[in-house]
Write a protein that holds these residues in place. Sequence first.
Motif, short mmCIF file in Angstrom:
data_model
loop_
_atom_site.label_atom_id
_atom_site.label_comp_id
_atom_site.label_asym_id
_atom_site.label_seq_id
_atom_site.Cartn_x
_atom_site.Cartn_y
_atom_site.Cartn_z
N THR A 516 0.83 -1.20 0.00
CA THR A 516 0.00 0.00 0.00
C THR A 516 0.87 1.26 0.00
OG1 THR A 516 -1.82 -1.13 1.11
CG2 THR A 516 -1.76 1.27 1.29
N LEU A 517 1.98 1.21 0.73
CA LEU A 517 2.89 2.36 0.70
C LEU A 517 3.44 2.58 -0.70
CD1 LEU A 517 4.43 4.63 2.03
CD2 LEU A 517 6.12 2.96 2.83
N ALA A 518 3.73 1.50 -1.42
CA ALA A 518 4.20 1.64 -2.80
C ALA A 518 3.10 2.27 -3.67
CB ALA A 518 4.59 0.27 -3.35
N MET A 519 1.86 1.84 -3.49
CA MET A 519 0.75 2.44 -4.24
C MET A 519 0.64 3.94 -3.97
SD MET A 519 -2.23 -0.40 -3.51
CE MET A 519 -1.96 -2.16 -3.77
N ALA A 520 0.76 4.31 -2.69
CA ALA A 520 0.63 5.71 -2.31
C ALA A 520 1.77 6.54 -2.91
CB ALA A 520 0.62 5.84 -0.79
N ALA A 522 3.43 5.93 -5.61
CA ALA A 522 3.21 6.06 -7.05
C ALA A 522 2.18 7.15 -7.33
CB ALA A 522 2.76 4.72 -7.63
N GLU A 523 1.10 7.17 -6.56
CA GLU A 523 0.07 8.19 -6.75
C GLU A 523 0.64 9.59 -6.49
OE1 GLU A 523 -3.20 10.46 -7.38
OE2 GLU A 523 -2.76 8.42 -8.04
N ALA A 524 1.59 9.67 -5.56
CA ALA A 524 2.21 10.97 -5.26
C ALA A 524 3.29 11.34 -6.27
CB ALA A 524 2.80 10.94 -3.85
N GLY A 525 3.52 10.49 -7.29
CA GLY A 525 4.52 10.78 -8.32
C GLY A 525 5.93 10.38 -7.94
N ARG A 526 6.10 9.70 -6.82
CA ARG A 526 7.43 9.29 -6.35
C ARG A 526 7.68 7.84 -6.79
NH1 ARG A 526 7.10 10.80 -0.09
NH2 ARG A 526 9.07 9.65 -0.10
N PHE A 527 7.84 7.66 -8.11
CA PHE A 527 7.86 6.31 -8.67
C PHE A 527 9.09 5.52 -8.27
CE2 PHE A 527 5.00 8.64 -11.53
CZ PHE A 527 3.89 7.82 -11.43
N ASP A 528 10.25 6.17 -8.16
CA ASP A 528 11.45 5.44 -7.74
C ASP A 528 11.26 4.86 -6.35
OD1 ASP A 528 12.63 6.07 -10.13
OD2 ASP A 528 13.71 7.81 -9.33
N ASP A 529 10.68 5.67 -5.44
CA ASP A 529 10.40 5.16 -4.09
C ASP A 529 9.35 4.05 -4.14
OD1 ASP A 529 12.18 6.91 -2.93
OD2 ASP A 529 10.67 8.48 -2.60
N ALA A 530 8.36 4.21 -5.03
CA ALA A 530 7.33 3.18 -5.16
C ALA A 530 7.95 1.86 -5.60
CB ALA A 530 6.27 3.62 -6.15
N VAL A 531 8.90 1.92 -6.55
CA VAL A 531 9.58 0.70 -7.00
C VAL A 531 10.33 0.07 -5.85
CG1 VAL A 531 11.47 -0.16 -8.45
CG2 VAL A 531 9.73 1.39 -9.42
N THR A 532 11.02 0.88 -5.06
CA THR A 532 11.80 0.35 -3.92
C THR A 532 10.89 -0.38 -2.94
OG1 THR A 532 13.44 2.12 -4.12
CG2 THR A 532 13.27 0.99 -1.99
N TRP A 533 9.77 0.22 -2.59
CA TRP A 533 8.89 -0.40 -1.60
C TRP A 533 8.15 -1.61 -2.18
CZ3 TRP A 533 9.00 0.11 3.45
CH2 TRP A 533 9.65 1.23 3.99
N GLN A 534 7.85 -1.59 -3.48
CA GLN A 534 7.22 -2.76 -4.08
C GLN A 534 8.21 -3.92 -4.12
OE1 GLN A 534 4.13 -2.99 -4.67
NE2 GLN A 534 4.01 -4.98 -5.71
N GLN A 535 9.48 -3.61 -4.35
CA GLN A 535 10.50 -4.68 -4.32
C GLN A 535 10.63 -5.25 -2.92
OE1 GLN A 535 13.76 -2.40 -5.99
NE2 GLN A 535 13.49 -3.31 -8.04
N ARG A 536 10.53 -4.41 -1.90
CA ARG A 536 10.54 -4.92 -0.52
C ARG A 536 9.33 -5.82 -0.27
NH1 ARG A 536 12.28 0.36 3.18
NH2 ARG A 536 14.26 0.79 2.10
N ALA A 537 8.19 -5.42 -0.82
CA ALA A 537 6.99 -6.26 -0.66
C ALA A 537 7.19 -7.60 -1.35
CB ALA A 537 5.78 -5.54 -1.25
N LEU A 538 7.78 -7.59 -2.54
CA LEU A 538 8.03 -8.84 -3.25
C LEU A 538 9.00 -9.74 -2.50
CD1 LEU A 538 8.26 -7.37 -6.87
CD2 LEU A 538 6.47 -8.90 -6.00
N GLU A 539 10.03 -9.14 -1.90
CA GLU A 539 10.97 -9.92 -1.10
C GLU A 539 10.27 -10.55 0.09
OE1 GLU A 539 14.20 -11.85 0.39
OE2 GLU A 539 13.89 -10.98 -1.60
N ALA A 540 9.39 -9.78 0.74
CA ALA A 540 8.63 -10.32 1.87
C ALA A 540 7.74 -11.47 1.43
CB ALA A 540 7.80 -9.21 2.51
N LEU A 556 4.81 -3.94 -9.92
CA LEU A 556 6.18 -3.44 -10.00
C LEU A 556 6.46 -2.88 -11.39
CD1 LEU A 556 9.04 -3.06 -8.87
CD2 LEU A 556 9.54 -5.43 -9.58
N ALA A 557 6.05 -3.63 -12.42
CA ALA A 557 6.26 -3.16 -13.79
C ALA A 557 5.53 -1.85 -14.05
CB ALA A 557 5.78 -4.23 -14.78
N LEU A 558 4.35 -1.71 -13.48
CA LEU A 558 3.58 -0.48 -13.65
C LEU A 558 4.32 0.72 -13.07
CD1 LEU A 558 0.71 0.42 -14.68
CD2 LEU A 558 -0.03 0.24 -12.28
#
Length: 568
Positions: A516-520, A522-540, A556-558
């Motif tokens: 959800t943090l990655a989604m948020a 991305a919506e805020a336009g911080r896509f690099d941070d979104a990718v980082t947090w989505q990768q953490r989610a995938l690792e989890a 993640l691709a999005l």
Amino acid sequence: MTRSRKGPAALVALSLIAPLPAAAQDFTELLEIRRVKETLDLNQVPEPDLSQVPAVDAQRLRDYRTLTAGALQHAAEPMQAQLAANTFGDLCARYLHYELHDAAAVCLDQLRELAPADFQWAYFKLLLQIASGDLEGAVAAAEEALAIRPDDPSTLIRLAELQVAAGDIDGAEAAYEAAIEAYPESATARIGLGYIALERDDPAKALQIFQEVAASQPEGSEANHHVGLAYRALGDADRAAEAWRLNQDVLIPMYDPLLERLRPLEEDVTLPLDRAVAAAAEGDYDRAIRLYEEILEANETDEEVHFRLAGSLLVVGDDERAERHLRRTIALNPEHGPAHFALAMFLNRAGRRTESAAHLERAADLMPENLPWRLERAQMRAGTGDAAGAISELERIVAADPAMIEARRTLAALLIGSGRAEAAVDQLQALVSLTPDDLQARFNLGLMQFETGRYAEARRTLDEALERFPADIATRHLLARLLATSPDDAVRDGARAVDLAQSVVDEQPALDHLETLAMALAEAGRFDDAVTWQQRALEAERQAAGGNSPQRLDRLALYQARQPLRAP
């Protein structure tokens, strides 16, 4: 004031009787004839309006007043004076019992003047002030009673309740603790301390206290209601509902000298069944059982006595005999709805659910106006997998009583489980209106509105929930996801979504929260941070499940394509 509660064994029933050489004396000091006649003046006690008293009892009161007048008039020696004073006290107690407050107030004042050191009159004055709504006078009366008997648990408990009403939480806590020190088994005082904990925003402590009390009480105790309140304060609506289902309004015993004083006054004029019922109401179940059995010896075919005896046996844990008497009740009268219901509840607790369901269906059919029984039937149907039958019954129940909260709560849950989100929204909206502090209802309403595309309504619902319950993680998480992914431009708020999601991750870095943090972001336009947090989610996810779901990889691709996610 006529509600019965049995007193603890450690306390003795109050009585006017104290030993004297070769005689029984009613007050704690020798009363001379002159003092009795000068102090107790029945002419000053107003004749009460008996129009609201049952006719038989009203005549008994008139007769007893005449008896009292004669006793006072003819008292010519000390023992007669004692008996006259005792009769006057009995009349006063009867007036208090029937809530004839004006007459009770005058005779109580006279009795307190006659015997200022006698505890019971000060205590009765306290009860009168409470019944009259004079809280300031009640506190003064409680202090006078405690001056005579400082460690009386019932007075301390009533004082504590008055202090709670006045907002004196510290004073109430001290009074409850003093009551427990005087009588450690006092469940009522411990319940009071639980409410003190709730007043101090410590629901975890309150829950511990209420659970300890519930464990010490018979099955079905009203202590379960208090457990439910603590769970609700903790935000655990499911456990609250389960606790409330266990509550069968079995009273928590509390010693009440007034009722102890009245019991011997009434026994000489009460029928055997009435005496048995009164004993059970006071919590004296052993006595009630004995009286019921004596009645059955004379008339074994009395279905009502069998039924009432079964109830007392269930309370004391004699299940085998209780079941036998419930079945005998039904054998004598196959249309005895309460017996079918009681047997159904007993069988369900014993794990005999098929037979239990049959008796419950029969009870609800016999008394369709009894909506709580029909609610139990619906819940039993749901528990046995008949969701459609349960929903059908619950819809009829809420149509008959739109304010029946537990029926709406159960219906909403079944509708959600059956995939009928639109219908669930209607029930949840009604539930929130009925119970504004029901966090689970607000959360579920927001979730269903989200899932059915009512995005603006979902935001309003979740915003209101968060105003009431700002610490609730689930509500913050759902609102963050809505603000990040809603297809409605007017609903989305990326910056606020990030703040909410970050606060959730900081407290609970669970897989869904990371995503959800990655989604948020991305919506805020911080896509690099979104990718980082989505990768953490995938690792989890890989650590938990050994691989990644296509849906999370697509997200993640999005974000890597610098695109935000939109809810379907």
